[in-house]
Design an enzyme around this catalytic site. Structure first.
Site: not given
Length: 445
Positions: A55, A197, A246, A317, A334, A336
């Protein structure tokens, strides 16, 4: 999660051999929450014939009551038996959602990503490779099993036990993921206390998004067994780094990485530069999808390594896009700013759409920003043409609605329902009186 190709017969056989009693047919709602329809093994054959109905009116951002019948089409290659259930074993398959007339349901996030990959294919790209890096916090739970704000450790970046009390839990998460077919590349403590991580090997976009969803499920399940609560909330604590996700990404033509050019000084092809230009051009608009909660914007502030400025660099960075050092087949971009509260299917779909738009329109990549942007004044940033990401969810939603390209990636159905849900979220937040306000104003005025 492995690259195994399963047939219907394989699955029926394994279910019998492994004594599987229940199967969870998983799919994802618009907010990125995993939903399940659990069936007994007696219904497995029916499910494998795409005949399982559910549903849709009961699912966030799906449909109205009048059009609620939906079908689940399981992706056989996502079949996996959960290692942590030893009796009455449980397996799962991730499903695409279809309408009764056999059309893909336009509000299914996995289907939205598939249609974006089709667009990439029409432009000559056989696959989008994605390496996600989701971070999470581990908090202790109380005697009732509810999360407290007490961290499981006081560890720091890459710390080892005994400071890192999450190590055993993290090790078990890694072993469980490996048992489910993940290739784990690294597992470490992150910058903030209690933050972790685990990086897994890149995969094509659909598999990568499936893996993010499976990863979250495993992390939360194993943490609970250790008396811990794992959260993917972007910024659970003030004064320490938040959690990002990332997303390393590249486009392939067959076995050739379309982002690599050995004659370029940075090893980046013109296509890679156009793709990055597209990401930068549309970043403010797709932030509502990659950073979808009120809390997401508490992470995107200067001083905690999270990007808040729309720029790129190969050596720094602080910008939103970084070019990791690997070249050749590993050349990648990458991005981020995404956080782990994002719906991974929608986040990858909008980033891909932004990048493809850059390629289609041959957008010019602005020069890299190799200085630390956090120390620049507003005038300096303006002079260098470095915009900021939105400062809150409301601004992000406004930017999204102004951007035809990103709205087009989501389609009318998903866009309307997503924005409606998020405007309600913003309104509830905006009208609340928060503890900070009482601390600040109650005695002052």
């Amino acid at each position: 999660m492995t690259d195994k190709q399963y047939t219907k017969e394989d699955i029926l056989r394994i279910a019998k051999e492994e004594n599987v009693r229940f199967i969870r047919l998983q799919f994802t709602d618009l907010l990125g929450t995993i939903k399940n329809v659990e069936i007994p093994v007696s219904q497995l054959e029916k499910a494998l014939d795409n005949k399982m109905m559910f549903d849709g009116s009961s699912i966030e951002g799906y449909v109205r009551i009048e059009e609620s019948d939906m079908y689940l089409y399981p992706d056989l290659n996502t079949w996996v038996v959960f290692p942590w259930v030893t009796e009455d074993r449980v397996a799962r398959m991730i499903c695409d959602v279809y309408l009764p007339d056999g059309r893909p349901f336009p509000g299914d996030p996995r289907g939205i990503l598939k249609s974006m990959l089709k667009e990439a294919e029409e432009m000559g790209f056989s696959s989008m490779n994605v390496g996600p890096e989701p971070e999470f916090f581990l908090f202790k739970t109380d005697e009732k099993g509810n999360p407290t704000m007490e961290l499981n450790d006081q560890g720091g970046y890459f710390d080892l036990a005994p400071t890192d009390l999450g190590e055993n839990c993290r090790r078990e998460i890694v072993l469980t993921l490996e048992e489910m077919g993940f290739e784990i590349e690294a597992s470490h403590h992150e910058v903030a206390p209690g933050q972790h991580e685990i990086d897994f090997k890149y995969a094509d976009a659909i598999k990568a998004a499936d893996q993010i969803q499976t990863f979250k499920l495993v992390v939360k399940t194993i943490a609970r067994q250790h008396g811990l609560h794992a959260t993917f909330m972007p910024k659970p604590l003030f004064g320490v780094n938040g959690s990002g996700m990332h997303c390393h990404q590249s486009l392939f033509r067959g076995k050739e990485n379309a982002f690599y050019d050995e004659s370029d000084m940075l090893g980046l092809s013109t296509l890679a530069r156009q793709y990055m230009a597209g990401i930068l051009r549309h970043a403010r608009a797709f932030a509502a999808i990659t950073n979808p909660t009120v809390n997401s914007y508490k992470r995107l502030v200067p001083g905690y390594e999270a990007p808040c400025y729309v720029a790129w660099s190969a050596s720094n960075r602080s910008p939103m896009i970084r070019i990791p050092a690997s070249r050749g087949l590993s050349t990648r971009v990458e991005v981020r700013n995404p956080d782990p509260a994002a719906n991974p299917y929608l986040a990858l779909a909008v980033m891909l759409k932004a990048g493809l738009d850059g390629i289609k329109k041959k957008m010019q990549l602005p020069p890299p920003t190799n200085r630390n942007i956090y120390v620049m004044s507003e005038e300096e940033r303006e002079e260098q043409g470095i915009p900021s990401l939105p400062v809150d969810l409301k601004q992000a939603l406004d930017e999204l609605l102004r951007n035809e390209v990103i709205c087009g990636a989501l389609g009318d159905h998903a866009l309307a329902h997503f924005v409606e849900l998020k405007e309600i979220e913003w309104d509830i937040y905006r009208t609340q009186v928060h503890a900070w306000e009482r601390d600040q104003y109650l005695t002052l005025y």
